[in-house]
Design a protein around this motif. Structure first.
Motif, PDB file in Angstrom:
ATOM      1  N   LEU A  78     -20.731  35.358  27.666  1.00 35.26           N
ATOM      2  CA  LEU A  78     -20.103  36.657  27.465  1.00 35.26           C
ATOM      3  C   LEU A  78     -19.991  37.382  28.800  1.00 35.26           C
ATOM      4  N   ARG A  79     -19.086  38.336  28.840  1.00 36.22           N
ATOM      5  CA  ARG A  79     -18.946  39.203  30.016  1.00 36.22           C
ATOM      6  C   ARG A  79     -18.489  40.580  29.569  1.00 36.22           C
ATOM      7  N   LYS A  80     -18.765  41.562  30.398  1.00 40.65           N
ATOM      8  CA  LYS A  80     -18.337  42.924  30.075  1.00 40.65           C
ATOM      9  C   LYS A  80     -16.895  43.122  30.508  1.00 40.65           C
TER      10      LYS A  80
ATOM     11  N   ILE B 225     -25.590  35.007  28.567  1.00 36.93           N
ATOM     12  CA  ILE B 225     -25.521  33.768  27.798  1.00 36.93           C
ATOM     13  C   ILE B 225     -26.438  33.935  26.593  1.00 36.93           C
ATOM     14  N   VAL B 226     -25.881  33.692  25.403  1.00 35.40           N
ATOM     15  CA  VAL B 226     -26.663  33.756  24.177  1.00 35.40           C
ATOM     16  C   VAL B 226     -26.736  32.339  23.612  1.00 35.40           C
ATOM     17  N   LYS B 227     -27.942  31.851  23.394  1.00 34.62           N
ATOM     18  CA  LYS B 227     -28.149  30.536  22.805  1.00 34.62           C
ATOM     19  C   LYS B 227     -28.175  30.708  21.290  1.00 34.62           C
ATOM     20  N   MET B 228     -27.224  30.039  20.612  1.00 37.89           N
ATOM     21  CA  MET B 228     -27.084  30.153  19.161  1.00 37.89           C
ATOM     22  C   MET B 228     -27.375  28.819  18.495  1.00 37.89           C
ATOM     23  N   LYS B 229     -28.115  28.883  17.404  1.00 38.89           N
ATOM     24  CA  LYS B 229     -28.377  27.709  16.574  1.00 38.89           C
ATOM     25  C   LYS B 229     -27.532  27.852  15.315  1.00 38.89           C
ATOM     26  N   MET B 230     -26.795  26.770  14.991  1.00 41.10           N
ATOM     27  CA  MET B 230     -25.981  26.782  13.786  1.00 41.10           C
ATOM     28  C   MET B 230     -26.403  25.619  12.890  1.00 41.10           C
ATOM     29  N   VAL B 231     -26.523  25.906  11.612  1.00 42.69           N
ATOM     30  CA  VAL B 231     -26.792  24.878  10.607  1.00 42.69           C
ATOM     31  C   VAL B 231     -25.488  24.674   9.852  1.00 42.69           C
ATOM     32  N   MET B 232     -25.041  23.428   9.814  1.00 47.09           N
ATOM     33  CA  MET B 232     -23.772  23.105   9.175  1.00 47.09           C
ATOM     34  C   MET B 232     -23.971  22.835   7.685  1.00 47.09           C
TER      35      MET B 232
END
Length: 137
Positions: A123-125, A104-111
């Motif tokens: 995600l998974r392999k 699990i990747v925690k992403m911050k997005m600025v709009m």
């Protein structure tokens, strides 16, 4: 002395190769957001985990892909158009499971409108050991 230089060379080469690995959960998550930002929905769909199914021909697989591309384009357009698109993004953290098969990747997005959102990207392999987006339940 010659052995020492050989060992040192191998170590440096190993470090360079592992630091340039673009197949990490964070790199794949970042690439997925970049695809959405650029409107590259085919690129985004290529990053999605798909279990290999025997018996499907190339046309059937391509038709399914194009259907998913159209669906992602419609969904992303509706979601991000209200916020003037994605201005920037950054990975905040990466958690890989103990078995090394999911992350699990925690992403911050600025709009574009200045608002911010934080999302967990799962995600998974795949069968080849590559990290892919897990959009399953």
């Amino acid at each position: 002395m010659k052995k020492l230089m050989t060992i040192l060379g191998v170590l440096i080469l190993t470090l360079v190769m592992t630091s340039c690995n673009s197949n990490t959960p964070t790199k794949v998550a970042e690439k997925s957001i970049a695809c959405i930002q650029k409107g590259d929905y085919e690129g985004y769909v290529d990053l999605i985990y798909q279990k290999k199914e025997e018996g499907k021909d190339k046309k059937e697989i391509e038709d399914e892909k194009q259907m998913l591309v159209a669906m992602m384009k419609d969904k992303a357009t509706k979601k991000f158009e209200k916020q003037d698109g994605i201005k920037s993004y950054e990975a905040l953290s990466e958690e890989i499971s103990e078995d090394g098969k999911t992350a699990i990747v925690k992403m911050k997005m600025v709009m574009g409108d200045g608002s911010e959102t934080t999302d967990d990207i799962k995600l998974r392999k795949d069968e080849d050991g590559n990290w892919k987006l897990d959009i399953g339940k």
